[in-house]
Scaffold this active site. Structure first.
Site, PDB file in Angstrom:
ATOM      1  NE  ARG A  91       3.136  -0.386  12.590  1.00 26.40           N
ATOM      2  CZ  ARG A  91       3.031   0.700  13.315  1.00 26.40           C
ATOM      3  NH1 ARG A  91       3.175   0.632  14.642  1.00 26.40           N
ATOM      4  NH2 ARG A  91       2.803   1.874  12.775  1.00 26.40           N
ATOM      5  CE1 TYR A 234      -1.379  -4.454   8.403  1.00 25.04           C
ATOM      6  CE2 TYR A 234       0.016  -4.108  10.319  1.00 25.04           C
ATOM      7  CZ  TYR A 234      -0.441  -3.703   9.074  1.00 25.04           C
ATOM      8  OH  TYR A 234       0.055  -2.551   8.512  1.00 25.04           O
ATOM      9  CE  LYS A 243       8.125  -0.704   9.950  1.00 23.52           C
ATOM     10  NZ  LYS A 243       6.822  -0.348   9.560  1.00 23.52           N
ATOM     11  CG  HIS A 263       9.830   3.726  10.262  1.00 26.78           C
ATOM     12  ND1 HIS A 263       8.705   4.371  10.716  1.00 26.78           N
ATOM     13  CD2 HIS A 263       9.397   2.867   9.306  1.00 26.78           C
ATOM     14  CE1 HIS A 263       7.640   3.921  10.064  1.00 26.78           C
ATOM     15  NE2 HIS A 263       8.033   3.018   9.196  1.00 26.78           N
ATOM     16  CB  SER A 285       3.192   4.249  10.085  1.00 22.79           C
ATOM     17  OG  SER A 285       4.194   3.552  10.791  1.00 22.79           O
ATOM     18  CB  CYS A 287       4.006  10.222   7.030  1.00 20.56           C
ATOM     19  SG  CYS A 287       2.831  10.368   8.389  1.00 20.56           S
ATOM     20  CG  ASP A 310       8.686   0.448   6.318  1.00 18.97           C
ATOM     21  OD1 ASP A 310       8.096   1.533   6.471  1.00 18.97           O
ATOM     22  OD2 ASP A 310       8.558  -0.503   7.117  1.00 18.97           O
ATOM     23  NE  ARG A 405       0.179  -0.921   5.438  1.00 17.86           N
ATOM     24  CZ  ARG A 405       1.131  -0.038   5.729  1.00 17.86           C
ATOM     25  NH1 ARG A 405       2.289  -0.053   5.112  1.00 17.86           N
ATOM     26  NH2 ARG A 405       0.924   0.885   6.648  1.00 17.86           N
TER      27      ARG A 405
HETATM   28  P1  GTP Z   1       4.208   2.923   5.958  1.00 13.84           P
HETATM   29  O1  GTP Z   1       4.284   1.819   4.967  1.00 13.84           O
HETATM   30  O2  GTP Z   1       3.005   2.825   6.851  1.00 13.84           O
HETATM   31  O3  GTP Z   1       5.451   3.114   6.747  1.00 13.84           O
HETATM   32  O4  GTP Z   1       3.864   4.283   5.119  1.00 13.84           O
HETATM   33  P2  GTP Z   1       4.747   5.219   4.164  1.00 13.84           P
HETATM   34  O5  GTP Z   1       5.499   6.219   4.989  1.00 13.84           O
HETATM   35  O6  GTP Z   1       5.524   4.426   3.194  1.00 13.84           O
HETATM   36  O7  GTP Z   1       3.611   6.077   3.401  1.00 13.84           O
HETATM   37  P3  GTP Z   1       3.128   6.013   1.871  1.00 13.84           P
HETATM   38  O8  GTP Z   1       4.180   6.473   0.909  1.00 13.84           O
HETATM   39  O9  GTP Z   1       2.521   4.698   1.622  1.00 13.84           O
HETATM   40  O10 GTP Z   1       2.004   7.137   1.887  1.00 13.84           O
HETATM   41  C1  GTP Z   1       0.902   7.085   2.757  1.00 13.84           C
HETATM   42  C2  GTP Z   1      -0.199   7.967   2.253  1.00 13.84           C
HETATM   43  O11 GTP Z   1       0.263   9.307   2.117  1.00 13.84           O
HETATM   44  C3  GTP Z   1      -0.718   7.541   0.874  1.00 13.84           C
HETATM   45  O12 GTP Z   1      -2.108   7.608   0.856  1.00 13.84           O
HETATM   46  C4  GTP Z   1      -0.104   8.559  -0.058  1.00 13.84           C
HETATM   47  O13 GTP Z   1      -0.888   8.775  -1.197  1.00 13.84           O
HETATM   48  C5  GTP Z   1      -0.003   9.807   0.814  1.00 13.84           C
HETATM   49  N1  GTP Z   1       1.125  10.674   0.373  1.00 13.84           N
HETATM   50  C6  GTP Z   1       2.392  10.286   0.122  1.00 13.84           C
HETATM   51  N2  GTP Z   1       3.151  11.320  -0.329  1.00 13.84           N
HETATM   52  C7  GTP Z   1       2.336  12.392  -0.338  1.00 13.84           C
HETATM   53  C8  GTP Z   1       2.533  13.775  -0.702  1.00 13.84           C
HETATM   54  O14 GTP Z   1       3.616  14.216  -1.122  1.00 13.84           O
HETATM   55  N3  GTP Z   1       1.449  14.596  -0.567  1.00 13.84           N
HETATM   56  C9  GTP Z   1       0.239  14.140  -0.121  1.00 13.84           C
HETATM   57  N4  GTP Z   1      -0.760  15.012  -0.034  1.00 13.84           N
HETATM   58  N5  GTP Z   1       0.022  12.849   0.209  1.00 13.84           N
HETATM   59  C10 GTP Z   1       1.052  11.989   0.114  1.00 13.84           C
HETATM   60  C1  SPV Z   2       4.158   0.819   9.216  1.00 11.64           C
HETATM   61  O1  SPV Z   2       3.110   0.770   9.886  1.00 11.64           O
HETATM   62  O2  SPV Z   2       5.067   1.643   9.432  1.00 11.64           O
HETATM   63  C2  SPV Z   2       4.364  -0.122   8.092  1.00 11.64           C
HETATM   64  C3  SPV Z   2       3.476  -1.260   7.989  1.00 11.64           C
HETATM   65  O3  SPV Z   2       5.310   0.020   7.345  1.00 11.64           O
HETATM   66  S1  SPV Z   2       3.889  -2.469   9.161  1.00 11.64           S
HETATM   67  O4  SPV Z   2       4.734  -3.466   8.529  1.00 11.64           O
HETATM   68  O5  SPV Z   2       2.642  -3.073   9.581  1.00 11.64           O
HETATM   69  O6  SPV Z   2       4.581  -1.887  10.276  1.00 11.64           O
HETATM   70 MN    MN Z   3       6.573   1.754   7.954  1.00 14.63          MN
END
Ligand code: GTP
Ligand code: SPV
Ligand code: MN
Length: 628
Positions: A91, A234, A243, A263, A285, A287, A310, A405
Site C-alpha cells: 500500500r 497491488y 481497504k 480493521h 497490518s 501483526c 481483516d 500474499r
Molecule cells: P494484514 O493482512 O497485513 O492485515 O496482516 P495480519 O494482521 O493478518 O497479519 P498475519 O496474521 O498475516 O501475520 C503477519 C506476520 O506476523 C506473519 O509473518 C506471522 O507469522 C507473524 N505472526 C502472527 N502471529 C504471531 C505470533 O503470535 N507470534 C509471532 N512471533 N509472530 C506472529
Molecule cells: C493490510 O495491509 O492491512 C492488508 C493488505 O490487509 S491490503 O489489502 O493491501 O491492505
Molecule cells: Mn489488513
C-alpha cells in the site's frame, strides 16, 4: 445513540441510520459507466457477472499474457503465481487521500486534498488511461448480497488481475445491479493501472505482465462515497472493495449511520463446556490477524472457528448486542511466516485454487516463501523472477517479498464457521486491540471500562511492517489499527466508539482487552511462543467474560496501572517452556517507560485539538496518576 434512533428500526430490526449527513444522490450506474468510458477511452467494456466461466476465461487470458504463471496441477491445483512490478508491492500511504470538504474532517492523520481540486487533477490523470485496454465493470457486495449489514458497489477496472481477485475477495454478482436499480445506496469505484497501450503518436504498444504507473493516487471522497485509484495493481491499492470501501468509505458511512467499520479479525470460540463467544480483534497490518483468525488452540477441549481475518462491520442489533459480519469473501494474507508450525490451517487452506503474488517459484512448479519450511530448497526463482539459492537468503535477499500474499476463498478454509455468511452477524463478546511491541506492553490486559477500552484502542503503537511503504521496525502510533484506514478525523472515530458503546445493553456490551504477542528478551528473541499458544490468552479472555456475567466467581484478575492482569495462576501456562522470569517479563509494566509514553500520548492527543474526547483525556490523567 439517541433513544429515538434505536426506536426507528428497519424490517430486520436494525436501527435506522442517523441522519448526520445527507445521503449521496442516487446515481444511475449505466450513465456512470458511460461517463467513465468516455473519460478513460478503453477499447471495449465488459460487464462482469462473477461466474466461474468468467473467472477461468480471464485467468487463461492472463496466463497467455504472462501475468499469471500456472503452478503444477498435481501439487497446487487451480493455482497461479503473479509477479508484480518490483515497485508495486504494498500500500502507498503517502499517495492515499481523504478528500472531505473541510480539512479538519480528514484530520491530522490523513492526507487531505480539497475535493474540487482533486477532481480536476484526476480528470487529467484518468483521461485516456485505459486506451488499448478492456474496461471491466464489476458489481460487488461487501457482506452477503442483500444482508442488513451489507453494502454494495461497482468497481470499474482495466486490470483482469483485479477482476479475478475481486471474484475471490468479494461477492461479484449481477444481483447487485438489481439491488442498485431498486434504489440501494452504492459506492462507485474507479481503478486504472495507468498504463494505456498507445504511444505519443497514438500507435499501439505492447503490454507488460504487470502494468502500473510510477505515479499513484488512492483517492476517497467520504461525503459522496466515491473511490478513485490510479497507477497500482497491488491488493490494498486496487481491490477497491477492501481497504478503500470496507474501511475508509465504510467508516464514514458507519459514523453517519451509527455502526462501526474496523480493521479486525472475527472468530467464534467454543469452550469445553460448549459455551460460545465471539471475539473481534484489531491488530495493525502484518501483526497477526490472519493467524489469530485461524488459531488452532493448544489448550485441550477448546475450538476456534474463523469468521473473518481483516475487516469487521459491527452494528448495534435489535437486542442491544453488537452484531458483526465479515464483509469479505476471501483472505488476502501475508505468505512469509506461514508454515505448518505457525498456521497449519492456512497451509491447508492454500492447497488448491490460490492466487499467489510475489512468492518464490520452486523448480517443480510449486511455491515457497520464508517460513513455509525450516530450510529453503536448493534452488528457486525469486519473486522478481531471478535465480535464487540459499546463499542469497543468507546475504539478506529473501526469495519471497516480505509482503508477498495469497488470495484465496474463505469457503475453502477448514476452520471456517458455519455462521460465517449469516447476514445478521454474530454477537460480539470481546474486543481486542494489539500491536507489535518489543517492550512495555503486557501479554494481555483487560480494560476496566468501555472508556478505558477505547483509550487502549486509541493509544496502540506498533512497529512498522512491510505491508506499506516505509521503514520496517520503526515504532508508530496506529490507533485502532486504523491509522491508514480511517476515512474521517481519527479523534471523531474515538468519539463515535464512545457513543456506540453507550448505546449498547450493559449486560452484553463487549469487554475490551489489549494483547501483545511480540515482547522480546534482552537477546531480541520473542518471549511468548505465540501462534497456537495464543489460545491460552483467548481462554483467559473468555473466562473474564464468564466472570463479568456471574458464570464464574473465582478471582481472575489483579489491578495494574494499565488495566487488569491475570491473577497469579489464572493464565493457563501448563506445559509451556516458560520460566517464572519469562512470565514476569511478559507482564512487567515499567513505570518510567510508561510515563514517558503517556507524555507522548498527551502530545498525540494535542494534535487533534479539541476534537480529542474529554473522556480520553480523563483516561490519560488516570493512567498517569496510577503510574506515579
Ligand atoms: P494484514 O493482512 O497485513 O492485515 O496482516 P495480519 O494482521 O493478518 O497479519 P498475519 O496474521 O498475516 O501475520 C503477519 C506476520 O506476523 C506473519 O509473518 C506471522 O507469522 C507473524 N505472526 C502472527 N502471529 C504471531 C505470533 O503470535 N507470534 C509471532 N512471533 N509472530 C506472529
Ligand atoms: C493490510 O495491509 O492491512 C492488508 C493488505 O490487509 S491490503 O489489502 O493491501 O491492505
Ligand atoms: Mn489488513
Amino acid at each position: 445513540l439517541a433513544p429515538d434512533t434505536l426506536a426507528r428500526t428497519d424490517a430486520a430490526g436494525f436501527p435506522r441510520p442517523l441522519a448526520a449527513s445527507a445521503p449521496a444522490p442516487h446515481r444511475d450506474p449505466f450513465a456512470w459507466v458511460a461517463e467513465i468510458a468516455e473519460l478513460t477511452q478503453p477499447d471495449d467494456v465488459v460487464w462482469c457477472d462473477g461466474s466461474a466461466e468468467e473467472k477461468q476465461r480471464l485467468i487463461d487470458q492472463m496466463v497467455a499474457a504472462g501475468t499469471l504463471l500456472r503452478l503444477d496441477e498435481t501439487k497446487r491445483p487451480g493455482s497461479y503465481l503473479a509477479r508484480s512490478d518490483p515497485s508495486d508491492v504494498a500500500r502507498v500511504e503517502s499517495r492515499t487521500f481523504i478528500c472531505s470538504e473541510r480539512e479538519v474532517d480528514a484530520g491530522p492523520t490523513n492526507n487531505w486534498r480539497a475535493p474540487a481540486e482533486m477532481r480536476s487533477e484526476l480528470d487529467g490523470v484518468f483521461a485516456g488511461s485505459m486506451k488499448g485496454r478492456t474496461m471491466y465493470v464489476v458489481p460487488f457486495s461487501m457482506g452477503p448480497v442483500g444482508g442488513p449489514i451489507s453494502q454494495v458497489g461497482i468497481e470499474i477496472t482495466d486490470s483482469p488481475y483485479v477482476v479475478v481477485s475481486m471474484h475471490v475477495m468479494t461477492r461479484v454478482s449481477g444481483e447487485v445491479l438489481d439491488l442498485i436499480e431498486g434504489g440501494q445506496q452504492w459506492v462507485p469505484a474507479v481503478h486504472s493501472v495507468g498504463a494505456p497501450l498507445v504511444d505519443e503518436h497514438g500507435e499501439r504498444t505492447a503490454d507488460v505482465p504487470w502494468p502500473c504507473n510510477e505515479t499513484k493516487y488512492i483517492v476517497h471522497y467520504p461525503q459522496t462515497r466515491e473511490i478513485w485509484s490510479y497507477g497500482s495493481g497491488y491488493g490494498g491499492n486496487a481491490l477497491l472493495g477492501k481497504k478503500c470501501f470496507a474501511l475508509r468509505i465504510a467508516s464514514a458511512m458507519a459514523r453517519d449511520e451509527g455502526w462501526l467499520a474496523e480493521h479486525m479479525l472475527l472468530i467464534r470460540i467454543t469452550s469445553p463446556e460448549q459455551r460460545q463467544y465471539h471475539l473481534a480483534a484489531a491488530f495493525p497490518s502484518a501483526c497477526g490477524k490472519t493467524n489469530l483468525a485461524m488459531l488452532q488452540p493448544t489448550v485441550p477441549g477448546w475450538t476456534v472457528e474463523t469468521i473473518g481475518d481483516d475487516i469487521v462491520w459491527m452494528r448495534p442489533g435489535p437486542d442491544g448486542t453488537l452484531r458483526a459480519i465479515n464483509p469479505e469473501a476471501g483472505f488476502f494474507g501475508v505468505a512469509p511466516g506461514t508454515g505448518v508450525e505457525t498456521n497449519p490451517t492456512a497451509i491447508e487452506t492454500l492447497t488448491h485454487d490460490v492466487i499467489f503474488t510475489n512468492v518464490a517459484l520452486t523448480d517443480d512448479g510449486d511455491v515457497w516463501w520464508e517460513g513455509l519450511t525450516p530450510e529453503p530448497p536448493e534452488h528457486l526463482v525469486d519473486w522478481r523472477g531471478d535465480d535464487w539459492t540459499p546463499a542469497d537468503g543468507e546475504a539478506g535477499r529473501p526469495a519471497a517479498h516480505p509482503n508477498s500474499r495469497f488470495t484465496v476463498s474463505a469457503a475453502q478454509c477448514p476452520s471456517i464457521a458455519d455462521v460465517w455468511e449469516d447476514p445478521a452477524g454474530v454477537p460480539v463478546d470481546a474486543i481486542v486491540f494489539g500491536g507489535r511491541r518489543a517492550s512495555n506492553v503486557p501479554l494481555v490486559a483487560q480494560a476496566t471500562s468501555w472508556e478505558h477500552g477505547v483509550f487502549m484502542g486509541a493509544t496502540i503503537s506498533s512497529e512498522r511492517t512491510a505491508a506499506a511503504e516505509g521503514a520496517v521496525g520503526e515504532l508508530r502510533r496506529d490507533p485502532f489499527a486504523m491509522l491508514p484506514f480511517c476515512g474521517y478525523n481519527m479523534a471523531d472515530h474515538w468519539s463515535h466508539w464512545l457513543e456506540v458503546g453507550a448505546g449498547l445493553a450493559s449486560a452484553t456490551r463487549p469487554k475490551i482487552f489489549q494483547v501483545n504477542w511480540f515482547r522480546k528478551d534482552a537477546d531480541g528473541a520473542f518471549i511468548w511462543p505465540g501462534f497456537g499458544e495464543n489460545s491460552r490468552v483467548v481462554k483467559w479472555i473468555t473466562e473474564q467474560i464468564d466472570r463479568s456475567r456471574g458464570v464464574r466467581t473465582d478471582a481472575g484478575a489483579v489491578p495494574s496501572p494499565v488495566g487488569l492482569l491475570p491473577a497469579p495462576g489464572a493464565l493457563d501456562v501448563d506445559g509451556l517452556d516458560l520460566s517464572d522470569d519469562d512470565l514476569a517479563a511478559l507482564f512487567d509494566v515499567p513505570a518510567e517507560a510508561w510515563l514517558a509514553e503517556a507524555e507522548l500520548t498527551g502530545e498525540f492527543f494535542d494534535t487533534f485539538g479539541d476534537r480529542t474526547p474529554a473522556a480520553l483525556r480523563e483516561q490519560l490523567a488516570g493512567l498517569t496518576a496510577r503510574l506515579r
